[in-house]
Design a protein around this motif. Structure first.
Motif, PDB file in Angstrom:
ATOM      1  N   THR A  90       1.083   4.960  -0.855  1.00 16.52           N
ATOM      2  CA  THR A  90       0.798   4.140  -1.823  1.00 16.52           C
ATOM      3  C   THR A  90       2.023   4.167  -2.239  1.00 16.52           C
ATOM      4  N   SER A  91       2.810   5.427  -3.577  1.00 15.80           N
ATOM      5  CA  SER A  91       3.724   5.018  -3.807  1.00 15.80           C
ATOM      6  C   SER A  91       4.882   4.791  -3.212  1.00 15.80           C
ATOM      7  N   ALA A  92       5.017   5.412  -2.213  1.00 15.46           N
ATOM      8  CA  ALA A  92       6.388   5.336  -1.197  1.00 15.46           C
ATOM      9  C   ALA A  92       6.694   4.590  -0.827  1.00 15.46           C
ATOM     10  N   TRP A  93       5.231   3.817   0.171  1.00 13.49           N
ATOM     11  CA  TRP A  93       4.861   1.907   0.374  1.00 13.49           C
ATOM     12  C   TRP A  93       5.638   0.744  -0.917  1.00 13.49           C
ATOM     13  N   ASP A  94       4.787   0.885  -1.953  1.00 13.25           N
ATOM     14  CA  ASP A  94       5.118   0.389  -2.927  1.00 13.25           C
ATOM     15  C   ASP A  94       4.472  -1.734  -2.707  1.00 13.25           C
ATOM     16  N   GLN A  95       3.098  -1.038  -1.704  1.00  9.89           N
ATOM     17  CA  GLN A  95       2.103  -2.573  -1.887  1.00  9.89           C
ATOM     18  C   GLN A  95       1.713  -2.956  -3.505  1.00  9.89           C
ATOM     19  N   ASN A  96       1.890  -4.038  -2.899  1.00  4.97           N
ATOM     20  CA  ASN A  96       0.943  -5.188  -3.840  1.00  4.97           C
ATOM     21  C   ASN A  96      -0.387  -5.963  -3.084  1.00  4.97           C
ATOM     22  N   PRO A  97      -1.752  -5.189  -3.224  1.00  9.59           N
ATOM     23  CA  PRO A  97      -2.184  -5.743  -2.533  1.00  9.59           C
ATOM     24  C   PRO A  97      -3.069  -6.832  -3.251  1.00  9.59           C
ATOM     25  N   GLY A  98      -2.448  -7.952  -4.521  1.00  4.48           N
ATOM     26  CA  GLY A  98      -2.190  -9.261  -5.099  1.00  4.48           C
ATOM     27  C   GLY A  98      -3.495 -10.347  -3.889  1.00  4.48           C
ATOM     28  N   PHE A  99      -2.706  -9.977  -3.090  1.00  5.17           N
ATOM     29  CA  PHE A  99      -2.094 -11.493  -1.912  1.00  5.17           C
ATOM     30  C   PHE A  99      -1.996 -10.953   0.085  1.00  5.17           C
ATOM     31  N   PHE A 100      -2.395 -11.506   0.486  1.00  3.71           N
ATOM     32  CA  PHE A 100      -2.441 -10.599   1.834  1.00  3.71           C
ATOM     33  C   PHE A 100      -1.129 -10.799   2.025  1.00  3.71           C
ATOM     34  N   ALA A 101      -0.253 -11.613   1.968  1.00  3.24           N
ATOM     35  CA  ALA A 101       1.027 -11.839   2.352  1.00  3.24           C
ATOM     36  C   ALA A 101       2.011 -10.903   2.409  1.00  3.24           C
ATOM     37  N   LEU A 102       1.365 -10.223   1.075  1.00  8.75           N
ATOM     38  CA  LEU A 102       2.597  -8.986  -0.161  1.00  8.75           C
ATOM     39  C   LEU A 102       2.255  -7.525   1.038  1.00  8.75           C
ATOM     40  N   SER A 330      -3.418  -9.469 -10.572  1.00  5.39           N
ATOM     41  CA  SER A 330      -2.611 -10.427  -9.555  1.00  5.39           C
ATOM     42  C   SER A 330      -1.616  -8.986  -8.819  1.00  5.39           C
ATOM     43  N   SER A 331      -0.816  -8.618 -10.056  1.00  4.51           N
ATOM     44  CA  SER A 331       0.297  -7.420  -9.236  1.00  4.51           C
ATOM     45  C   SER A 331      -0.602  -5.877  -9.617  1.00  4.51           C
ATOM     46  N   ARG A 332      -1.040  -5.205  -8.865  1.00  2.00           N
ATOM     47  CA  ARG A 332      -1.466  -3.928  -9.215  1.00  2.00           C
ATOM     48  C   ARG A 332      -1.271  -3.314  -7.926  1.00  2.00           C
ATOM     49  N   ARG A 333      -1.839  -1.442  -8.524  1.00  3.41           N
ATOM     50  CA  ARG A 333      -1.211  -0.449  -7.712  1.00  3.41           C
ATOM     51  C   ARG A 333      -2.705  -0.645  -6.296  1.00  3.41           C
ATOM     52  N   ALA A 334      -2.111  -0.331  -5.113  1.00  2.00           N
ATOM     53  CA  ALA A 334      -2.781  -0.554  -3.859  1.00  2.00           C
ATOM     54  C   ALA A 334      -3.417   0.377  -3.677  1.00  2.00           C
ATOM     55  N   ARG A 335      -5.048   0.314  -4.369  1.00  2.00           N
ATOM     56  CA  ARG A 335      -5.506   1.457  -4.703  1.00  2.00           C
ATOM     57  C   ARG A 335      -6.390   1.958  -3.476  1.00  2.00           C
ATOM     58  N   ALA A 336      -6.816   0.857  -2.681  1.00  2.00           N
ATOM     59  CA  ALA A 336      -7.430   1.411  -1.595  1.00  2.00           C
ATOM     60  C   ALA A 336      -7.811   1.774  -0.351  1.00  2.00           C
ATOM     61  N   PHE A 337      -6.034   2.420   0.081  1.00  2.00           N
ATOM     62  CA  PHE A 337      -5.534   3.372   0.180  1.00  2.00           C
ATOM     63  C   PHE A 337      -6.168   4.736  -0.098  1.00  2.00           C
ATOM     64  N   ALA A 338      -6.496   5.424  -1.029  1.00  2.00           N
ATOM     65  CA  ALA A 338      -6.615   5.881  -1.054  1.00  2.00           C
ATOM     66  C   ALA A 338      -8.123   6.748  -1.114  1.00  2.00           C
ATOM     67  N   VAL A 339      -8.933   5.666  -1.212  1.00  2.00           N
ATOM     68  CA  VAL A 339      -9.845   5.255  -1.105  1.00  2.00           C
ATOM     69  C   VAL A 339     -11.073   5.008   0.613  1.00  2.00           C
ATOM     70  N   PHE A 340     -10.245   4.580   1.387  1.00  2.00           N
ATOM     71  CA  PHE A 340     -10.453   4.636   2.471  1.00  2.00           C
ATOM     72  C   PHE A 340      -9.454   6.347   2.748  1.00  2.00           C
ATOM     73  N   ALA A 341      -8.853   6.613   2.320  1.00  2.00           N
ATOM     74  CA  ALA A 341      -8.762   8.332   2.721  1.00  2.00           C
ATOM     75  C   ALA A 341      -9.495   8.894   2.852  1.00  2.00           C
ATOM     76  N   ALA A 342     -10.052   8.909   0.977  1.00  2.00           N
ATOM     77  CA  ALA A 342     -11.139   9.975   0.895  1.00  2.00           C
ATOM     78  C   ALA A 342     -11.977   9.853   1.428  1.00  2.00           C
ATOM     79  N   LEU A 343     -12.747   8.537   2.005  1.00  2.00           N
ATOM     80  CA  LEU A 343     -13.838   8.563   2.597  1.00  2.00           C
ATOM     81  C   LEU A 343     -14.187   8.850   3.716  1.00  2.00           C
ATOM     82  N   ARG A 344     -12.900   8.396   4.806  1.00  2.00           N
ATOM     83  CA  ARG A 344     -12.418   8.846   5.548  1.00  2.00           C
ATOM     84  C   ARG A 344     -12.743  10.212   6.173  1.00  2.00           C
ATOM     85  N   SER A 345     -12.052  11.041   5.124  1.00  2.00           N
ATOM     86  CA  SER A 345     -12.091  12.799   5.571  1.00  2.00           C
ATOM     87  C   SER A 345     -12.898  13.596   5.098  1.00  2.00           C
TER      88      SER A 345
END
Length: 446
Positions: A90-102, A330-345
């Motif tokens: 998530t840090s390497a990708w530097d994604q902002n989930p505030g807006f779909f286009a981002l 509006s701008s924030r960390r893409a926290r759901a990647f870690a949530v997704f990974a935890a739940l899937r693992s």
């Protein structure tokens, strides 16, 4: 960049390899840590790899090992391997989930995680979800949705007209509520004078009989608690929701860690009726064991949730999922990647096993220490309250264990008496970790 990341990964691996045997916390002061890290800004830049190597070395004495099984202080989960790896990405990708286009990928991770969380926690699958810094802001967002809804029902558009001149909103809270509820309400312009405080029983549960006898009128929000921070006890949410439905009141559930009991077939009865509430707050960085920071707000009335949080401007392209519709940021960390990974693992069974194991370990601590300590609570979840005689002796025992570095837990005040508070929520806690804790307490008590 690759050399720097490889070196950083090695430093991280070395820390994790040694975490199980190093002191959980070391005696340092703020001044000593500032001096070690270096308070002066250099005139000229320092090589990035040197910066990271110095940081790893100089920060080390002030690191508290919360993710290696022997930390039982505040309700802090450890970090699952998949969640840590996803957080690095998530840090390497530097994604902002505030807006779909981002970040369409972040939007998808949020949407999938939302669905999985609703299923695991027994909530309506239509719930909206926002990923916040923690339960503090998750409570804020859920209560903001409630404020919007109850005022709208009273004929007042708070998003358009603000609070000046609005009908007063009464917020029902239990006497043993978490402090973040009061602070979230302050952020929303709701002060202590607008609280209707209901007494709690010996375990910290809201007394629903008292609420029924004196339910306030007008626009009302009821804050129920799933998992008291000291005892682990649950408010009778089903009965609270039944009362609230007859009064058109909004029910918000603060379930920072206790809501995860719903993921366990053996513990789900503790959360009976929770699915009837209107909004819910929980933490991923507690029992789901994802890295800081990660809170989650879920709302069974998405229209009120979006109305309270939505951000719009001409230059912001609307997409299928706008993360800023559901959180205060509006701008924030893409926290759901870690949530997704935890739940899937973990999978459904793995989440249940993590919760059940923590609760079984809490009961084991209470059983092992009962001859030497007074157990102040019914151990229904992952919290244990212990007392070693007097207030002074209880605090002294805690201080001795903390100073040893073998493990760490905090103290609290429960019904006017000092108590040791044990919280078990790390996937890395095993029988040996529990043994270290029990022996440290016995030794300090002797």
């Amino acid at each position: 960049m690759r050399n720097l990341l490889d070196a950083t990964a090695e430093l991280a691996a070395e820390y994790l390899d040694g975490a199980a045997t190093r002191p959980v916390a070391q005696p340092v002061t703020l001044g000593s840590m500032v001096a070690a890290l270096g308070p002066e800004l250099p005139d000229h830049g320092v090589d990035p790899q040197q910066v990271i190597e110095d940081l790893a070395r100089d920060a080390d004495p002030g690191l508290v090992v919360t993710n290696a099984g022997r930390y039982f202080g505040f309700v802090e989960g450890g970090v699952l391997p998949a969640a840590l790896a996803a957080d690095w990405l998530t840090s390497a990708w530097d994604q902002n989930p505030g807006f779909f286009a981002l970040s369409p990928a972040a939007a998808a991770a949020e949407e999938i995680s939302r669905t999985w969380l609703c299923e695991l926690l027994g909530l309506p699958v239509s719930c909206s979800a926002g990923f916040t810094t923690g339960a503090q802001m998750a409570n804020f967002a859920g209560l903001a949705a409630g404020r919007q809804a109850v005022l709208e029902a009273a004929g007042w558009d708070v998003e358009e007209q603000g609070l000046f001149g609005a009908p007063p909103v009464t917020v029902v809270v239990g006497r043993e509520r978490h402090a973040t509820i009061d602070r979230a309400l302050r952020f929303l312009g709701i002060g202590r004078a607008q609280l209707h405080v209901v007494d709690a029983d010996a375990q910290g549960r809201m007394r629903v009989d008292e609420l029924a006898a004196n339910f306030p009128g007008g626009p009302v929000i009821v804050c129920a608690q799933a998992g008291n921070v000291n005892t682990g006890a649950f408010d009778p949410v089903a009965e609270i929701c039944e009362l609230a439905a007859g009064k058109n009141a909004w029910v918000h559930v603060d379930g920072a860690f206790g809501l995860w009991a719903a993921a366990s077939p053996a513990l789900r009865h503790l959360t009976a009726g929770v699915g009837r509430a209107d909004s819910f707050a929980t933490d991923g960085h507690k029992w789901l064991n994802v890295p800081y920071d990660c809170g989650i707000v879920l709302c069974a009335r998405p229209e009120a949730h979006r109305a309270a949080m939505r951000l719009s401007a001409d230059y912001l392209a609307r997409g299928e999922r706008q993360g800023s519709d559901w959180t205060p940021e509006s701008s924030r960390r893409a926290r759901a990647f870690a949530v997704f990974a935890a739940l899937r693992s973990l999978g459904r069974q793995g989440v249940a096993q993590l919760v059940e194991r923590s609760c079984a370990q809490a009961r084991a601590v209470a059983d092992a220490l009962a001859p030497d300590f007074e157990v102040l609570n019914d151990v229904v979840l992952n919290q244990v309250l212990l007392r070693a005689g007097t207030d002074e002796r209880t605090r002294a025992v805690a201080a001795a264990v903390q100073a040893s570095g073998s493990t760490w837990f905090g103290t609290t005040s429960w019904q006017g008496r000092a108590a040791i508070r044990i919280s078990v929520s790390d996937h890395a806690t095993d029988d040996a970790s529990i043994g270290v804790l029990v022996e440290a307490l016995r030794k300090a008590s002797r």
